[in-house]
Write a protein that holds these residues in place. Structure first.
Motif, short mmCIF file in Angstrom:
data_model
loop_
_atom_site.label_atom_id
_atom_site.label_comp_id
_atom_site.label_asym_id
_atom_site.label_seq_id
_atom_site.Cartn_x
_atom_site.Cartn_y
_atom_site.Cartn_z
N GLY A 192 26.60 4.40 -3.70
CA GLY A 192 25.96 3.98 -4.15
C GLY A 192 25.61 2.03 -4.22
O GLY A 192 25.23 1.52 -3.30
N THR A 193 24.11 1.64 -5.21
CA THR A 193 23.89 0.33 -5.04
C THR A 193 24.18 0.46 -6.83
O THR A 193 24.26 1.29 -7.66
N TYR A 194 24.36 -1.41 -6.97
CA TYR A 194 25.51 -1.08 -8.09
C TYR A 194 24.97 -2.90 -8.76
O TYR A 194 23.88 -4.10 -8.21
N GLN A 195 24.54 -2.90 -10.10
CA GLN A 195 23.57 -4.11 -10.88
C GLN A 195 24.45 -4.27 -12.13
O GLN A 195 24.72 -3.48 -13.04
N TRP A 196 25.47 -4.91 -12.09
CA TRP A 196 26.01 -5.61 -13.34
C TRP A 196 25.37 -6.49 -14.25
O TRP A 196 25.12 -7.20 -13.64
N SER A 197 26.26 -6.16 -15.71
CA SER A 197 24.91 -7.08 -16.58
C SER A 197 25.82 -8.78 -16.17
O SER A 197 24.94 -10.01 -16.31
N THR A 198 26.81 -9.02 -15.21
CA THR A 198 27.53 -10.29 -15.04
C THR A 198 26.22 -10.73 -13.62
O THR A 198 26.55 -12.02 -13.01
N GLY A 199 25.76 -9.45 -13.30
CA GLY A 199 24.78 -10.16 -11.65
C GLY A 199 25.35 -10.22 -10.18
O GLY A 199 24.49 -10.15 -9.31
N GLU A 200 26.81 -8.99 -10.68
CA GLU A 200 27.61 -9.36 -9.40
C GLU A 200 26.56 -7.98 -8.80
O GLU A 200 25.72 -7.07 -9.70
N MET A 201 26.32 -7.96 -7.37
CA MET A 201 26.48 -6.32 -7.00
C MET A 201 27.24 -4.96 -5.97
O MET A 201 26.95 -4.83 -5.33
N SER A 202 28.83 -5.87 -6.67
CA SER A 202 29.75 -5.19 -5.76
C SER A 202 30.24 -4.07 -6.28
O SER A 202 29.97 -3.19 -7.67
N PRO A 203 31.16 -2.92 -5.68
CA PRO A 203 31.65 -1.76 -6.39
C PRO A 203 32.31 -2.12 -8.00
O PRO A 203 32.41 -1.19 -8.38
N GLU A 204 33.41 -3.17 -7.58
CA GLU A 204 34.01 -3.86 -8.02
C GLU A 204 33.59 -5.02 -8.47
O GLU A 204 32.80 -5.94 -8.09
N ILE A 205 34.14 -5.32 -9.88
CA ILE A 205 34.12 -6.80 -10.24
C ILE A 205 35.56 -7.54 -10.71
O ILE A 205 35.53 -6.85 -11.81
N LEU A 206 35.94 -8.64 -10.75
CA LEU A 206 36.89 -9.21 -11.20
C LEU A 206 36.13 -10.17 -12.25
O LEU A 206 35.63 -10.87 -12.07
N VAL A 207 36.99 -10.26 -14.04
CA VAL A 207 36.64 -10.61 -15.09
C VAL A 207 37.67 -11.23 -15.44
O VAL A 207 39.14 -10.61 -15.12
N ARG A 208 37.66 -12.54 -15.88
CA ARG A 208 39.12 -13.13 -17.40
C ARG A 208 38.41 -13.05 -18.38
O ARG A 208 39.02 -13.86 -19.57
N GLU A 209 37.68 -12.77 -19.16
CA GLU A 209 36.99 -12.90 -20.07
C GLU A 209 36.86 -11.53 -21.08
O GLU A 209 35.91 -10.23 -20.12
N PRO A 210 37.46 -11.09 -22.33
CA PRO A 210 37.21 -10.04 -22.65
C PRO A 210 35.59 -9.65 -23.46
O PRO A 210 34.36 -11.06 -23.37
N GLY A 211 35.48 -8.12 -23.32
CA GLY A 211 33.58 -7.98 -23.51
C GLY A 211 33.16 -7.32 -23.30
O GLY A 211 34.20 -6.21 -22.76
N THR A 212 31.60 -6.58 -23.36
CA THR A 212 31.46 -5.55 -22.99
C THR A 212 30.04 -5.44 -21.44
O THR A 212 29.65 -6.29 -21.58
N TYR A 213 30.81 -4.60 -20.94
CA TYR A 213 30.01 -4.81 -19.34
C TYR A 213 29.83 -3.86 -19.29
O TYR A 213 29.94 -2.48 -19.79
N THR A 214 28.53 -3.76 -18.18
CA THR A 214 27.72 -3.05 -18.00
C THR A 214 27.42 -2.89 -16.76
O THR A 214 27.17 -3.94 -15.87
N VAL A 215 27.01 -1.74 -15.83
CA VAL A 215 26.71 -1.51 -14.26
C VAL A 215 25.74 -0.54 -14.45
O VAL A 215 25.98 0.51 -14.69
N LEU A 216 24.12 -0.96 -13.48
CA LEU A 216 23.43 0.47 -13.13
C LEU A 216 23.93 0.58 -11.82
O LEU A 216 23.90 -0.33 -10.92
N VAL A 217 24.24 1.86 -11.87
CA VAL A 217 24.97 2.51 -10.84
C VAL A 217 23.55 3.60 -10.33
O VAL A 217 22.93 4.17 -10.67
#
Length: 621
Positions: A428-453
């Motif tokens: 599919g295509t991906y739109q993360w709440s971080t602005g990234e558009m890959s199937p996976e992302i690397l994060v270093r902070e806790p919190g709530t993340y969303t991705v529109l698939v």
């Protein structure tokens, strides 16, 4: 054309006058005997032949009593318009500025007519003066009188006039005509157009497409189905028609026929032996045009100037239209309304079916179809004029696509590290709440993340990932409370504790421990790490009893032997120093300067390496 005389007369009438005796043939006419359209070109002229007119030719704007032949009409403040002839490019017309005095304007003779034959004369006329204009009272209207005389110019056969034509806001060509009959022995006539009016501001006009045709009965040409044309489908094979010509006897008393055929409706050829009121066509596989030429006498059929022709009957053989074009597979998201679309050419429509052939249409005459359910549907082209169908139907499939199957997650990661978050969906295509558009992302902070698939059909689903941080233990404080070791951490977490690095417990408190060195370990239960500390556990007595009973006779500190720095000070209730030593192996019996101190509570300050311990104990006698 030699022998044809045309004269124009312009006469000024009251605006309320009616057109006088202007008429057209109510039946069928023949091919044109004479046509004057004044040619084409961007240059003016040429001038009319000598004797044709008494007006003066000018190569430009005509003044009163002059004319020009031009494709340009916007002289002075006149209308700017094209000539009347259909299909002309830069077509010319006769442009006239009326003379101040009345008189014959234009004359020509026509010969080669047939005696006792009815004819139609016609011409197109345009008032060049616009409305409003600069002339007083709206300008002088034009009025053209048409007259047809015998060749001796002594007998008037027919006349009529346009009546007053005033200025108009937009240019309008109008058609006027006369119908007359030649006399016995007469094969020539004179046609005059005369100006009886005055020149001045107005009375300016253009003339075009002057014609002369024979006039006969109104002839009804129909097939056996009483139709005046037929459209057939090429897929149906050869077709034949039975044609019949029915005159209305309005002009002719008798009728001679000659059927004609054409492949283009322009060039005609006689059909040998087809001389009756009816005609049976041969089998036809391509377009064909038919008409019938009619005269009162068979002799006149050979002279086009003496005969008329019927309206054209056309057989149009239409090839099967192409099947509709469209996307063979349309995928839409579940819960939405699916629309199948197909395209055909202009003049064609689409009918929708549930099967590849036969059956009744589910929807007619629409380029879009919303099926009630997923499946394969079929679009068929229908030629609107002929009703001819495409030889095949186009299969178009509607498929409902579920949204991406993703599930919300709660994840954790170790403090100070990073975590990979995955959309959990491939392709599919991906739109993360971080602005990234890959199937996976690397994060270093806790919190709530969303991705529109979003999948290939455009269906989308949002996945929510709650990322929680696992705290790594950090020993912040260790207490030796008599024989109990108490471990404190900087932040709470899911920890377990050990004082030897091997045996762990959930409690940070370790009672009944002898003094001495310990390896304190606090580790996170999920394996996120541990905190280690080498700690010297000091057991300081809470009381001692130097009373000679051999029990608890001396004040000692367990675990002090390993200290590199040691200084102990003991104070009485008054704050007086009663004892001091730097020996970790202290064994104090409660004496001061050799004398026993009384039973009481005493306070101590212990400098033990990097920590200072304060407390009190009881001395009992």
């Amino acid at each position: 054309m030699k022998g044809f005389v045309l004269v124009l007369i312009f006469s000024l009438f009251s605006l309320g006058s009616l057109h006088g005796q202007i008429e057209f043939c109510t039946g069928n006419t023949g091919d044109p005997i004479f046509t004057e359209n004044f040619g084409t070109g961007l240059t003016n002229g040429p001038a009319l032949a000598p004797g044709t007119t008494t007006y003066s030719y000018v190569n430009g704007a005509p003044s009163d009593g002059s004319y020009t032949i031009s494709s340009f009409t916007q002289y002075y403040d006149w209308h700017n318009t094209a000539d009347h002839t259909v299909g002309d490019t830069d077509g010319r017309s006769l442009i006239v500025n009326a003379s101040f005095t009345a008189g014959e304007f234009y004359r020509r003779e026509v010969s080669g007519l047939c005696e006792n034959t009815t004819y139609q004369f016609a011409a197109w006329v345009l008032n060049l003066l616009p409305s409003p204009n600069s002339c007083p009272n709206g300008g002088i209207p034009i009025n053209v009188r048409f007259e047809i005389w015998d060749i001796t110019d002594t007998q008037l056969l027919r006349s009529g006039e346009t009546g007053p034509i005033g200025a108009m806001t937009a240019p309008l060509w109008e058609n006027y005509g006369l119908v007359f009959q030649t006399l016995p022995g007469q094969n020539e006539v004179i046609l005059k157009l005369i100006n009886n009016g005055q020149g001045g501001c107005g009375n300016d006009l253009a003339i075009d497409d002057i014609s002369f045709r024979s006039c006969g009965d109104r002839l009804l040409l129909e097939d056996e189905a009483n139709e005046t044309s037929r459209i057939v489908c090429q897929e149906d094979g050869a077709t034949t028609v039975q044609l019949e010509a029915t005159p209305d006897f309005s002009v002719f008393n008798t009728h001679a026929y000659q059927w004609q055929e054409s492949l283009d409706g322009i060039n005609w050829a006689d059909i040998a032996g087809a001389n009756q009121a009816t005609y049976q066509s041969p089998p036809l596989l391509s377009d064909q045009f038919y008409r019938v030429k009619v005269a009162e006498d068979a002799v006149n059929l050979a002279n086009d100037n003496c005969a008329t022709v019927s309206d054209i009957y056309q057989i149009e053989v239409v090839p099967a239209p192409l099947p509709p074009s469209g996307n063979p597979l349309t995928e839409i998201c579940e819960g939405e309304i699916g629309v199948l679309q197909a395209v055909v050419s202009a003049g064609e429509r689409i009918d929708w079916y549930g099967q590849a052939s036969g059956g009744n249409p589910l929807l007619s005459d629409n380029r879009e179809f919303s099926p009630p359910a997923a499946g394969i549907y079929y679009a068929e082209t229908v030629d609107v004029r002929s009703g001819c169908l495409s030889t095949t139907r186009t299969a178009l499939e509607l498929r409902f696509v579920p949204p991406p199957d993703v599930e919300d997650e709660t994840l954790d990661f170790c403090q100070g590290t990073s975590a990979f978050l995955s959309a959990g969906y491939v392709g599919g295509t991906y739109q993360w709440s971080t602005g990234e558009m890959s199937p996976e992302i690397l994060v270093r902070e806790p919190g709530t993340y969303t991705v529109l698939v979003t999948n290939r059909a455009g269906c989308a689903e949002t996945k929510t990932i709650v990322l929680e941080e696992i705290i790594i233990p950090r020993i912040s404080l260790v207490r030796s409370d008599h024989r109990e070791i108490q471990i404190e951490v900087a932040e709470a977490g899911d920890f377990e504790y050990s004082i030897d690095g091997f045996n762990f417990q959930n409690s940070p408190n370790f009672p009944d421990q002898v003094g001495g060195p310990y390896l304190l370990v606090v580790r996170e239960k999920n394996g996120c790490g541990d905190s280690r500390l080498n700690y010297n556990h000091l057991v300081i007595p809470r009381f001692f009893t130097p009373n000679g009973d051999t029990q608890n006779q001396e004040f000692t500190i367990e675990g002090a032997a390993g200290l590199s720095q040691f200084r102990l000070r003991i104070y009485d209730r008054m704050g007086q120093l009663v004892f001091e030593t730097g020996d970790p192996g202290i064994r104090w019996s409660g004496l001061r300067e050799g004398r026993p101190l009384p039973s009481s509570d005493y306070w101590y300050v212990l400098q033990a390496d990097d920590q200072v311990l304060r407390g009190h104990f009881t001395l009992k006698r």
